[in-house]
Structures are given as C-alpha cells and as structure tokens.
Design an enzyme around this catalytic site. Structure first.
Site, mmCIF file in Angstrom:
data_model
loop_
_atom_site.group_PDB
_atom_site.id
_atom_site.type_symbol
_atom_site.label_atom_id
_atom_site.label_comp_id
_atom_site.label_asym_id
_atom_site.label_seq_id
_atom_site.Cartn_x
_atom_site.Cartn_y
_atom_site.Cartn_z
ATOM 1 N N HIS A 43 54.263 37.759 30.633
ATOM 2 C CA HIS A 43 53.554 36.704 31.377
ATOM 3 C C HIS A 43 53.004 35.607 30.470
ATOM 4 O O HIS A 43 52.426 34.636 30.973
ATOM 5 C CB HIS A 43 52.409 37.342 32.188
ATOM 6 C CG HIS A 43 51.380 37.975 31.302
ATOM 7 N ND1 HIS A 43 51.648 39.109 30.552
ATOM 8 C CD2 HIS A 43 50.114 37.622 31.014
ATOM 9 C CE1 HIS A 43 50.561 39.417 29.846
ATOM 10 N NE2 HIS A 43 49.626 38.539 30.104
ATOM 11 N N ASP A 44 53.123 35.772 29.167
ATOM 12 C CA ASP A 44 52.583 34.774 28.242
ATOM 13 C C ASP A 44 53.659 33.895 27.623
ATOM 14 O O ASP A 44 53.342 32.993 26.847
ATOM 15 C CB ASP A 44 51.826 35.468 27.088
ATOM 16 C CG ASP A 44 50.538 36.125 27.557
ATOM 17 O OD1 ASP A 44 49.915 35.594 28.501
ATOM 18 O OD2 ASP A 44 50.155 37.159 26.978
ATOM 19 N N ASP B 182 50.067 40.614 46.363
ATOM 20 C CA ASP B 182 49.039 41.651 46.512
ATOM 21 C C ASP B 182 49.679 43.036 46.442
ATOM 22 O O ASP B 182 50.905 43.171 46.365
ATOM 23 C CB ASP B 182 48.264 41.437 47.824
ATOM 24 C CG ASP B 182 49.200 41.203 49.000
ATOM 25 O OD1 ASP B 182 50.219 41.913 49.074
ATOM 26 O OD2 ASP B 182 48.933 40.302 49.825
ATOM 27 N N ASN C 247 50.013 39.252 53.010
ATOM 28 C CA ASN C 247 49.074 38.760 54.035
ATOM 29 C C ASN C 247 49.066 37.239 54.205
ATOM 30 O O ASN C 247 48.184 36.689 54.868
ATOM 31 C CB ASN C 247 47.651 39.280 53.757
ATOM 32 C CG ASN C 247 47.096 38.727 52.449
ATOM 33 O OD1 ASN C 247 47.774 37.952 51.764
ATOM 34 N ND2 ASN C 247 45.896 39.120 52.089
ATOM 35 N N ASP D 84 53.689 38.692 48.555
ATOM 36 C CA ASP D 84 52.442 38.470 49.290
ATOM 37 C C ASP D 84 52.584 39.060 50.693
ATOM 38 O O ASP D 84 53.427 38.622 51.464
ATOM 39 C CB ASP D 84 52.194 36.948 49.350
ATOM 40 C CG ASP D 84 51.033 36.590 50.263
ATOM 41 O OD1 ASP D 84 50.192 37.467 50.532
ATOM 42 O OD2 ASP D 84 50.980 35.421 50.698
ATOM 43 N N GLU E 234 48.770 45.891 23.129
ATOM 44 C CA GLU E 234 49.199 44.527 22.810
ATOM 45 C C GLU E 234 48.532 44.160 21.489
ATOM 46 O O GLU E 234 47.346 43.862 21.450
ATOM 47 C CB GLU E 234 48.780 43.524 23.883
ATOM 48 C CG GLU E 234 49.291 42.128 23.566
ATOM 49 C CD GLU E 234 48.449 40.991 24.147
ATOM 50 O OE1 GLU E 234 48.968 39.882 24.249
ATOM 51 O OE2 GLU E 234 47.275 41.209 24.484
ATOM 52 N N ASP F 206 48.393 34.728 52.232
ATOM 53 C CA ASP F 206 47.428 33.814 51.591
ATOM 54 C C ASP F 206 48.015 33.103 50.375
ATOM 55 O O ASP F 206 47.312 32.391 49.659
ATOM 56 C CB ASP F 206 46.123 34.544 51.222
ATOM 57 C CG ASP F 206 46.337 35.608 50.146
ATOM 58 O OD1 ASP F 206 47.497 35.819 49.726
ATOM 59 O OD2 ASP F 206 45.351 36.226 49.726
ATOM 60 N N ASP G 246 45.092 45.400 26.387
ATOM 61 C CA ASP G 246 45.108 43.974 26.095
ATOM 62 C C ASP G 246 44.418 43.716 24.741
ATOM 63 O O ASP G 246 43.324 44.236 24.497
ATOM 64 C CB ASP G 246 44.338 43.260 27.217
ATOM 65 C CG ASP G 246 44.468 41.755 27.172
ATOM 66 O OD1 ASP G 246 45.580 41.254 27.357
ATOM 67 O OD2 ASP G 246 43.435 41.077 26.946
ATOM 68 N N ASP H 54 46.794 47.524 33.146
ATOM 69 C CA ASP H 54 46.403 46.668 32.032
ATOM 70 C C ASP H 54 44.906 46.840 31.838
ATOM 71 O O ASP H 54 44.136 46.620 32.769
ATOM 72 C CB ASP H 54 46.712 45.201 32.427
ATOM 73 C CG ASP H 54 47.053 44.338 31.240
ATOM 74 O OD1 ASP H 54 46.382 44.476 30.219
ATOM 75 O OD2 ASP H 54 47.979 43.505 31.368
HETATM 76 C C1 GLC Z 1 46.400 38.797 26.345
HETATM 77 C C2 GLC Z 1 47.067 38.504 27.664
HETATM 78 C C3 GLC Z 1 46.904 37.047 27.982
HETATM 79 C C4 GLC Z 1 45.424 36.727 28.057
HETATM 80 C C5 GLC Z 1 44.718 37.159 26.783
HETATM 81 C C6 GLC Z 1 43.235 37.167 26.950
HETATM 82 O O1 GLC Z 1 47.026 38.153 25.297
HETATM 83 O O2 GLC Z 1 48.410 38.880 27.596
HETATM 84 O O3 GLC Z 1 47.520 36.704 29.196
HETATM 85 O O4 GLC Z 1 45.250 35.358 28.256
HETATM 86 O O5 GLC Z 1 45.051 38.484 26.428
HETATM 87 O O6 GLC Z 1 42.826 38.249 27.737
#
Ligand code: GLC
Length: 535
Positions: free
Chosen positions: A321-322, A31, A25, A23, A261, A27, A202, A100
């Site tokens: 991230h999931d 970023d 700035n 980060d 994905e 907040d 995605d 993404d």
């Molecule tokens: C993909 C992303 C996930 C998101 C989902 C809906 O699976 O990796 O984080 O919640 O799509 O966009």
C-alpha cells in the site's frame, strides 16, 4: 520439509487494504462485510493468509496507521461481531488472518495520548516521548520526521515537545516505559484470543530510540529526513529482547506468526531480527528497488539469501500500500506479459510471497488530480511525489460503474480501465493474469521443492534471463524467467544436464520444446518456464 507443513512458509499471503477492497453498505469505503462477501474469490485464488491493513478506530490522518483504539473496529469498517465472523468464515475456507499492529505510535486522539498531554503527574505522563525545549528555546534534538516536518511538536497543554517519526498526529510511544510494553503485549494477546493467526508489525524497528536522544549525524540526501543517519532514532539493541518476549507470547498459542516491517531495512538488519527465537520474518524490500533487470533481482535475492540465518525464512514482495503498482513501475502499458514473469518470480523464490490486492489482475496506478489527493504526504510533496492514493484505488471486480466496488461514491476513483480489466473478465479468460496466478499458487502447493527447497542460482544470460533451481530431498525444480520481450536460449549444461525435464508450467508453451543441439533450451519473449526433473 514436505511432511512438515508450515502455513506461513508454504503459502501465499494476500494483502488487503480494507478501504479499497469491497464496500457492502454503499458509503464508498470498503468494509469487513465486503471482504466476507469475497472470501470465496480468495479461496479460489488459493491464498493461505490475508494481511489486513489496519481497520481499528482511526481519525485517518494516515488512513488507519494512526490508531485511536487498538482493541476495536472502526465503525466505518464494521464491528467486533463482523470481525469475529470474518475470522470464522476465513478459517472455514482454510485462510489465516494476519492483522497489522501499529505500535510505534498511536493517534493523538488515543486515550493514552489525550491523558498523557494533560500534564506531568497523570498515570500516562511517561507513555510518550516528552522533552523540554533546550535552554535556548530550540528543539530537544535534530531528529526529523519522515513525513516532512521536524520530529518534535510543541504541545501547549503540556508545555513540552513530543516526538513523532511520522505525522505530528502520530506521537511515538515510549517503549522504555514497562507499562507501555505491557499494554502493547496485552493488545497482542487480545487479538490472539480472538483467533488471529499472525501480525504484521508496522515500523517495528523504530520502537526504541536511544535513551539519551543524541543528535543524528549528517548524511547526504534530498529531504531533511534523508540528510541524517538514523542511528539513534531506530534499530536500537533493546528491540531484540522485546522480540524474544513477543515470540514467547506467540508461541504460547499454536501456529502463530509475526512479520515485521523493517524501517529503512538492510538484509543484515532483517537477518538480526529474524534470528531463531525472534520474529518469524521481516521485509527487506530490496526487490522493490530493482529496475526490470534480472541481474538486479538476482543481486537482491542473493544478498537476502546470504544474510539470512539458515533457519530463517525470507519474505518477497513487489508491491504494497506504500508503493507503486508493479505494472506501472515496470511501464507495462496495457500488456500483462511482464507481470506473469513478476508473478512467477515472487511465487517461486525461497521465501513467503506477499501479494497486494489487485495485483493478480494487474491493476495499474490511478491518476489523482492534485485537488483530489487524499494522502497528506502527496499534498505536501506534490508534484515531486503525488502520494500513495494512486496504488490504493478500489478493487476492480467487474465492468459495472465503480467496478462493482460500491453502490455509492468510491472514496478514490476507480481506474478507467476497469471496463476491461476486472475479476469477472479475467476469470472467464484462461490466458489471463488471474489464471496464471492461480496456476502458480497451485503449483507451489503441489511441488514441495517450490515451498521449502533450497535456492540455487544457475548461469544465466546477463540482462535477459533469471534462472534458478529449487531443491529439496525429493525433487528439483528449474525456474527460468525471460525478462526480455525477445526469445532467448538457456545453456542446459553443468548442473542442468539431467536425465530429463518435464514442463510443469509455462505461459507460452503447452509442451516442453526440444532441447536444441548443443544443449540449449529456447524461451519465447516474456516466457516463464517451470520444469521438474523426470521422476
Ligand atoms: C508504515 C505503513 C505506512 C504508514 C507508516 C506510518 O510504513 O506501511 O503506510 O504511513 O507506517 O504508520
């Protein structure tokens, strides 16, 4: 192969979750300025490309995966000018930029949806999947959304239902409408023209639904979503010509890339989407479901190898991230030994390794008390599933307050172990996980067989060792991974009996231990050994 470098095949891709990286700035939210400040760090690590989770304008119902404008940057992350600077500064360091693209659905705040819901006679009317209720007043079909609601949401304004695979605030686009297709390809062109090198698509395998929207047949499962076979709401054949068109667009620019994905993937569906002329790669996530067992990993790798078209290129990852942090999934406590084996596995397979930010220093899941959960599915399914906040905590840069991530209040708590587990500390320690990652990435750059060579499993002692050869016309590399905490021996017979081996990398030995009588190579507990053939 060595003579013909391909960045997305040879290099390592690093995923940044922008909210949590740095980060600039104060907040409390990461970023683009923060990322730019740390590009030298990523160059030092040796990554070839960075995939950014979305930083487009978003109301953040699904933290960026609900996009309200595809061709701008959310002010909390910066501006288009910051983005241009990010691209320039990345390219100056030889780092490619992968965005993404969330094109299965938009946010319900997107102008397209705002217009579409106004009525049946406006220009955007058919941009989403609208249906009347059945004559008896029930839902248009039995489709379920994955985030725990029916797939259909009533819109009083339009007096119809619309379909959403995720949250109700994420209406699915109607990809059968040629205007939608055109608008989405224009988004791709917009970012290509701004210098973007590639895209992560995605949930791309969900873009098309069966045109008649039939009920999905039943299946056995826990959640309503799992209690049906998703044969009509995903993986429709219409995806193939679209991917061909996308690929032609990408190929009209030099060296561009797309990785999909795949939603609910199988090695076979991944292979179908990555056939020649379609996208370059797609995730199959088989390895994410493996317990810490070499047999399980070997099966996953072989299933991928077997399904893939010979000219296609797999991707391998243990984190994103999931999903849970690797260290937490494999119960590593505060010990990083196992993580070195995991790192070597992803970086030495025949495929592009994807590494989630912070994995290179072994970040662990954070604990988020129920009242602080931000990820809505975590709120919904608690305590069975507490959501994805735990693996999205701020990057641990140093031992200072908030781990050097922000001068403000971080949007998620930093892990309490940041006093000892952080970039600054690991940079100083030659034995750290960070330095091991660096050495592995460097070795992949040095050894052509590790980048482009064939994958060939060799006999291994079940439940303890995973061993394989990587081979190209120039060299043979032997990778041996000890999954157990105890010493094990690998019989160096058959294919492994050669003129001699040289130690290229180990986390436990500086020189190659003598091959014992009878032809055994001894490894210590949690040892990674990478050997090259004596030249
Ligand atoms: C993909 C992303 C996930 C998101 C989902 C809906 O699976 O990796 O984080 O919640 O799509 O966009």
């Amino acid at each position: 192969m060595a003579a013909n470098p391909i960045w997305w095949r040879d290099g390592v891709v690093y995923q940044i979750y922008p909210r949590s990286f740095a980060d600039s700035n104060g907040d409390g939210i990461g970023d683009l300025g923060g990322v730019i400040q740390h590009l030298d760090y990523l160059a030092e690590l040796g990554v070839e490309a960075i995939w950014y989770s979305p930083f487009y304008p978003s109301p953040d119902v699904d933290f960026g995966y609900d996009v309200s404008n595809y061709t701008d940057i959310d002010p909390k992350f910066g501006s288009l000018a910051d983005f241009d600077r990010l691209v320039t500064e990345s390219h100056q360091r030889g780092i490619r930029v992968i965005l993404d693209l969330v094109l299965n659905h938009t946010s319900d705040q997107h102008l397209w949806f705002q217009e579409s819901r106004k009525g049946k006679d406006n220009p955007y009317s058919d941009w989403y999947i609208w249906r009347d209720a059945k004559p008896d007043g029930s839902l248009p079909n039995n489709w379920e959304a994955i985030f725990g609601t029916p797939g259909w949401e009533w819109d009083a304004k339009r007096d119809q239902y619309y379909y959403h695979m995720f949250y109700p605030q994420q209406p699915d686009l109607n990809w059968r409408n040629p205007q939608v297709r055109q608008a989405c390809l224009d988004v791709v062109r917009f970012w290509l023209d701004r210098g973007v090198d590639g895209f992560r698509l995605d949930v791309f395998s969900n873009f098309f639904k069966h045109p008649d929207l039939p009920d999905n047949p039943p299946a056995v499962g826990l959640r309503a979503f799992d209690r049906q076979k998703h044969i009509y709401d995903s993986n429709q054949p219409d995806m193939i010509p679209l991917l061909r068109e996308l690929r032609e667009l990408l190929d009209s620019y030099p060296e561009r890339y797309a990785v999909g994905e795949t939603f609910m993937p199988t090695p076979q569906s991944v292979s179908a989407y990555t056939a020649p002329g379609l996208i370059h790669a797609a995730f199959d996530f088989e390895m994410l479901h493996c317990r810490w067992d070499p047999e399980c990993f070997q099966k996953a790798i072989l299933a991928t190898e077997k399904a893939m078209h010979p000219d296609s290129w797999p991707v391998y990852t243990l984190n994103n991230h999931d999903t849970s942090r690797t260290a937490s999934r494999y119960h590593c406590g505060n010990n990083d030994a196992r993580l070195k084996v995991a790192a070597a596995l992803t970086i030495t397979l025949r495929g592009t390794p994807f590494i989630y930010y912070g994995e290179e220093i072994g970040m662990r899941n954070i604990h988020v008390p129920r009242r602080f959960i931000q990820d809505r599915i975590g709120e919904k399914y608690w305590p069975i599933f507490d959501g994805r906040d735990k693996n999205r905590s701020p990057m641990q840069w140093n031992a200072n307050s908030h781990a050097g991530f922000t001068t403000g209040k971080p949007w998620l708590p930093v892990h309490p172990d940041h006093g000892t587990r952080n970039v600054e500390a690991q940079r100083k320690d030659p034995q750290s996980l960070f330095h091991f990652y660096r050495r592995l990435i460097q070795l992949r750059k040095e050894l052509s067989a590790l980048r482009g060579g064939l994958f060939q499993p060799v006999t291994y002692e079940p439940r303890k060792l995973l061993a394989y050869l990587r081979q190209d016309s120039e060299q043979t590399v032997l990778v041996v991974l000890n999954f157990s905490h105890r010493p094990v021996r690998l019989a160096m017979g058959g294919e492994l009996r050669r003129n001699g081996w040289v130690l290229a990398l180990s986390n436990k030995h500086d020189t190659l231990p003598a091959i014992e009588k009878g032809g055994y190579l001894s490894l210590q507990g949690d040892e990674v050994m990478i050997l090259t053939e004596k030249g």
